[in-house]
Design a protein around this motif. Structure first.
Motif, PDB file in Angstrom:
ATOM      1  N   LEU A   1       0.893  -1.265  -0.035  1.00 12.30           N
ATOM      2  CA  LEU A   1      -0.040   0.085   0.014  1.00 12.30           C
ATOM      3  C   LEU A   1       0.720   1.147  -0.239  1.00 12.30           C
ATOM      4  N   ALA A   2       0.473   2.247  -0.804  1.00 15.14           N
ATOM      5  CA  ALA A   2       1.066   3.443  -0.747  1.00 15.14           C
ATOM      6  C   ALA A   2       0.015   4.499  -0.655  1.00 15.14           C
ATOM      7  N   ALA A   3       0.789   5.629   0.277  1.00 14.79           N
ATOM      8  CA  ALA A   3      -0.433   6.708   0.490  1.00 14.79           C
ATOM      9  C   ALA A   3       0.183   7.852   0.586  1.00 14.79           C
TER      10      ALA A   3
ATOM     11  N   GLU B   1       3.804   2.604   2.586  1.00 11.11           N
ATOM     12  CA  GLU B   1       4.935   3.751   2.203  1.00 11.11           C
ATOM     13  C   GLU B   1       4.032   4.758   2.087  1.00 11.11           C
ATOM     14  N   ASP B   2       4.731   5.798   2.538  1.00 13.18           N
ATOM     15  CA  ASP B   2       4.569   7.303   2.584  1.00 13.18           C
ATOM     16  C   ASP B   2       4.999   7.974   1.446  1.00 13.18           C
ATOM     17  N   MET B   3       4.325   8.374   0.574  1.00 11.48           N
ATOM     18  CA  MET B   3       5.007   8.882  -0.363  1.00 11.48           C
ATOM     19  C   MET B   3       4.214  10.364  -0.940  1.00 11.48           C
ATOM     20  N   THR B   4       4.785  11.003  -1.826  1.00 17.78           N
ATOM     21  CA  THR B   4       3.994  12.439  -2.377  1.00 17.78           C
ATOM     22  C   THR B   4       2.669  11.586  -3.326  1.00 17.78           C
ATOM     23  N   SER B   5       1.602  12.414  -3.425  1.00 18.76           N
ATOM     24  CA  SER B   5       0.548  11.866  -4.399  1.00 18.76           C
ATOM     25  C   SER B   5       1.041  11.548  -5.756  1.00 18.76           C
ATOM     26  N   ALA B   6       1.997  12.158  -6.445  1.00 21.44           N
ATOM     27  CA  ALA B   6       2.527  11.650  -7.551  1.00 21.44           C
ATOM     28  C   ALA B   6       3.212  10.554  -7.425  1.00 21.44           C
ATOM     29  N   GLU B   7       4.328  10.170  -6.561  1.00 24.06           N
ATOM     30  CA  GLU B   7       5.058   9.120  -6.420  1.00 24.06           C
ATOM     31  C   GLU B   7       4.181   7.984  -6.028  1.00 24.06           C
ATOM     32  N   VAL B   8       3.000   8.035  -5.248  1.00 24.08           N
ATOM     33  CA  VAL B   8       1.820   7.036  -4.914  1.00 24.08           C
ATOM     34  C   VAL B   8       1.373   6.517  -6.539  1.00 24.08           C
ATOM     35  N   GLN B   9       0.934   7.522  -7.522  1.00 24.34           N
ATOM     36  CA  GLN B   9       0.443   6.836  -8.691  1.00 24.34           C
ATOM     37  C   GLN B   9       1.461   6.043  -9.429  1.00 24.34           C
ATOM     38  N   ALA B  10       2.568   6.725  -9.382  1.00 18.43           N
ATOM     39  CA  ALA B  10       3.841   6.150  -9.874  1.00 18.43           C
ATOM     40  C   ALA B  10       4.010   4.652  -9.666  1.00 18.43           C
ATOM     41  N   ALA B  11       3.957   4.527  -8.440  1.00 11.55           N
ATOM     42  CA  ALA B  11       4.307   3.242  -7.596  1.00 11.55           C
ATOM     43  C   ALA B  11       3.300   2.193  -8.138  1.00 11.55           C
TER      44      ALA B  11
ATOM     45  N   VAL C   1      -5.011  13.114 -11.356  1.00 11.61           N
ATOM     46  CA  VAL C   1      -4.482  11.979 -11.714  1.00 11.61           C
ATOM     47  C   VAL C   1      -3.518  12.217 -12.817  1.00 11.61           C
ATOM     48  N   LEU C   2      -2.547  11.666 -12.707  1.00 12.55           N
ATOM     49  CA  LEU C   2      -1.291  11.836 -13.562  1.00 12.55           C
ATOM     50  C   LEU C   2      -1.046  10.451 -14.256  1.00 12.55           C
ATOM     51  N   GLU C   3      -1.331   9.400 -13.922  1.00 13.34           N
ATOM     52  CA  GLU C   3      -0.964   8.307 -14.716  1.00 13.34           C
ATOM     53  C   GLU C   3      -2.345   7.502 -15.235  1.00 13.34           C
ATOM     54  N   PRO C   4      -2.253   7.489 -16.655  1.00 13.06           N
ATOM     55  CA  PRO C   4      -3.419   7.050 -17.412  1.00 13.06           C
ATOM     56  C   PRO C   4      -3.582   5.283 -17.202  1.00 13.06           C
ATOM     57  N   GLN C   5      -2.491   4.721 -16.810  1.00 13.58           N
ATOM     58  CA  GLN C   5      -2.658   3.275 -16.501  1.00 13.58           C
ATOM     59  C   GLN C   5      -3.546   2.782 -15.191  1.00 13.58           C
ATOM     60  N   LEU C   6      -3.839   4.050 -14.460  1.00 10.44           N
ATOM     61  CA  LEU C   6      -4.512   3.822 -13.179  1.00 10.44           C
ATOM     62  C   LEU C   6      -6.095   3.739 -13.323  1.00 10.44           C
ATOM     63  N   ALA C   7      -6.835   2.762 -12.559  1.00  7.33           N
ATOM     64  CA  ALA C   7      -8.267   2.928 -12.511  1.00  7.33           C
ATOM     65  C   ALA C   7      -8.445   3.660 -10.986  1.00  7.33           C
ATOM     66  N   THR C   8      -9.264   4.501 -10.951  1.00  2.00           N
ATOM     67  CA  THR C   8      -9.217   5.360  -9.547  1.00  2.00           C
ATOM     68  C   THR C   8     -10.766   5.390  -9.387  1.00  2.00           C
ATOM     69  N   ARG C   9     -11.120   5.799  -7.921  1.00  2.00           N
ATOM     70  CA  ARG C   9     -12.561   6.065  -7.384  1.00  2.00           C
ATOM     71  C   ARG C   9     -12.307   7.024  -6.269  1.00  2.00           C
TER      72      ARG C   9
ATOM     73  N   GLU D   1     -11.569  21.975   1.116  1.00  2.00           N
ATOM     74  CA  GLU D   1     -11.955  20.492   1.099  1.00  2.00           C
ATOM     75  C   GLU D   1     -11.523  19.814   0.095  1.00  2.00           C
ATOM     76  N   ARG D   2     -10.973  18.582   0.258  1.00  2.00           N
ATOM     77  CA  ARG D   2     -10.452  18.055  -0.967  1.00  2.00           C
ATOM     78  C   ARG D   2     -10.740  16.503  -0.947  1.00  2.00           C
ATOM     79  N   GLU D   3     -10.491  15.742  -2.016  1.00  2.00           N
ATOM     80  CA  GLU D   3     -11.054  14.480  -2.136  1.00  2.00           C
ATOM     81  C   GLU D   3      -9.838  13.447  -2.087  1.00  2.00           C
ATOM     82  N   TYR D   4      -9.583  12.335  -1.272  1.00  2.00           N
ATOM     83  CA  TYR D   4      -8.892  11.261  -1.386  1.00  2.00           C
ATOM     84  C   TYR D   4      -9.395  10.181  -2.477  1.00  2.00           C
ATOM     85  N   GLN D   5      -8.339   9.702  -3.361  1.00  5.67           N
ATOM     86  CA  GLN D   5      -8.685   8.729  -4.168  1.00  5.67           C
ATOM     87  C   GLN D   5      -8.073   7.527  -4.053  1.00  5.67           C
ATOM     88  N   ILE D   6      -8.665   6.364  -4.312  1.00  2.83           N
ATOM     89  CA  ILE D   6      -8.309   5.110  -4.479  1.00  2.83           C
ATOM     90  C   ILE D   6      -7.799   4.539  -5.805  1.00  2.83           C
ATOM     91  N   ALA D   7      -6.394   4.171  -5.946  1.00  6.10           N
ATOM     92  CA  ALA D   7      -5.897   3.654  -7.357  1.00  6.10           C
ATOM     93  C   ALA D   7      -5.345   2.405  -7.321  1.00  6.10           C
TER      94      ALA D   7
END
Length: 308
Positions: A97-99, A127-137, A152-160, A267-273
């Motif tokens: 898990l990366a967050a 692992e504690d990462m930046t949001s960009a690093e989370v997506q890349a991981a 969302v920076l990575e097109p290979q991801l499915a997110t919600r 107010e911001r939104e967390y997403q799962i990928a």
């Protein structure tokens, strides 16, 4: 068409080192054998993977496409090996898990603790990462699930969408803003700020907001960790923006005042990928379901859909 892993990993090594010689050394191959393997693979595929240059090689578009698939294949093989080894050790699985730091501090611990109580034989690496690093991981297969703040920076991801969080401002006790119930972001630009390291989502967003206003973000100190930020603010070295839950927690420990951040983006939104795939591994789907349990109770689905 069948491929052997040694040739595929050689291609990956060439792409990463920019040199056939160094790649051959990394893969423990004679240079002549490595060159033949590459030539044979290019002949079988009918494409040129690397352009030979005087000072090394340059990857082609076809080579980049193959490298993406090789990395995905290696990630799948790693997951396969890890899961089988965990079964051999008597465990029922290993979830990577990366967050980002805000998610870890603000909303991840309770559902993570609930999942581990329900599944004590599943080992979780976080692992504690930046949001960009989370997506890349997640995109590169280094993590099974990621939790981050958009975009969302990575097109290979499915997110919600997962949960919402709120940002707040902390100032030292006795500060000029300390008696204000709320504050606009622009008012903070008149003071030194204490922020997270470069790459942190909230830090980059604040920089963008300051630029839009024709102002400079006066980040006096940048550190890793909310606790360091709180202590520095408490010592009078600046003001800061933190997740509201975290800010309230530190206000009980240090001489701080918490103010409401009067901005629509507070107010911001967390997403799962996860990586896009037809069917999630059982362990990953089980974890996603556990995170989405409150949402399911409200009538939402836990199915992850690809980002447009």
């Amino acid at each position: 068409m069948r491929f052997d892993l040694l040739s595929l990993n050689l291609v990956l090594a060439i792409a990463e080192t920019g040199s056939l010689t160094r790649a051959a050394e990394r893969e423990h191959l004679a240079l002549a054998a490595a060159s033949k393997r590459l030539s044979d693979l290019e002949a079988r595929l009918g494409v040129v993977l690397f352009e030979r240059r005087a000072r090394g090689v340059e990857i082609t578009d076809a080579g980049r496409a193959l490298v993406r698939h090789i990395r995905a294949l290696n990630a799948s093989l790693h997951a396969l090996e890890s899961e089988v080894v965990e079964y051999a050790r008597g465990l029922k699985g290993h979830l990577r898990l990366a967050a980002n730091a805000s998610a870890i501090a603000e909303c991840l611990p309770p559902p993570l603790a609930a999942f581990t109580r329900a599944h004590p034989l599943i080992r979780i690496s976080l692992e504690d990462m930046t949001s960009a690093e989370v997506q890349a991981a997640v995109a590169e297969g280094h993590a099974d699930v990621g939790i981050f703040v958009p975009p969302v920076l990575e097109p290979q991801l499915a997110t919600r969408p997962w949960r919402r969080g709120t940002l707040a401002v902390i100032v030292p006790a006795g500060h000029a803003l300390a008696d204000e119930p709320s504050v606009r972001f622009e008012a903070l630009l008149d003071y030194d700020l204490v922020g997270l390291h470069v790459g942190a989502a909230v830090q980059e967003f604040m920089r963008e907001q300051a630029t839009e206003r024709g102002r400079t973000l006066n980040t006096r100190l940048q550190v890793h960790g909310f606790d360091a930020i709180a202590q520095l603010v408490g010592a009078g070295l600046g003001v800061a923006i933190l997740p509201a839950v975290v800010a309230e927690r530190f206000s009980q420990l240090f001489d701080l005042q918490v103010l409401r951040l009067d901005e629509p983006w507070a107010e911001r939104e967390y997403q799962i990928a996860v990586r896009k795939q037809e069917r999630l591994p059982t362990l990953v789907q089980r974890f996603i379901d556990s995170l989405a349990a409150p949402l399911q109770a409200a009538g939402a689905s836990s199915t992850l859909i690809p980002t447009p």
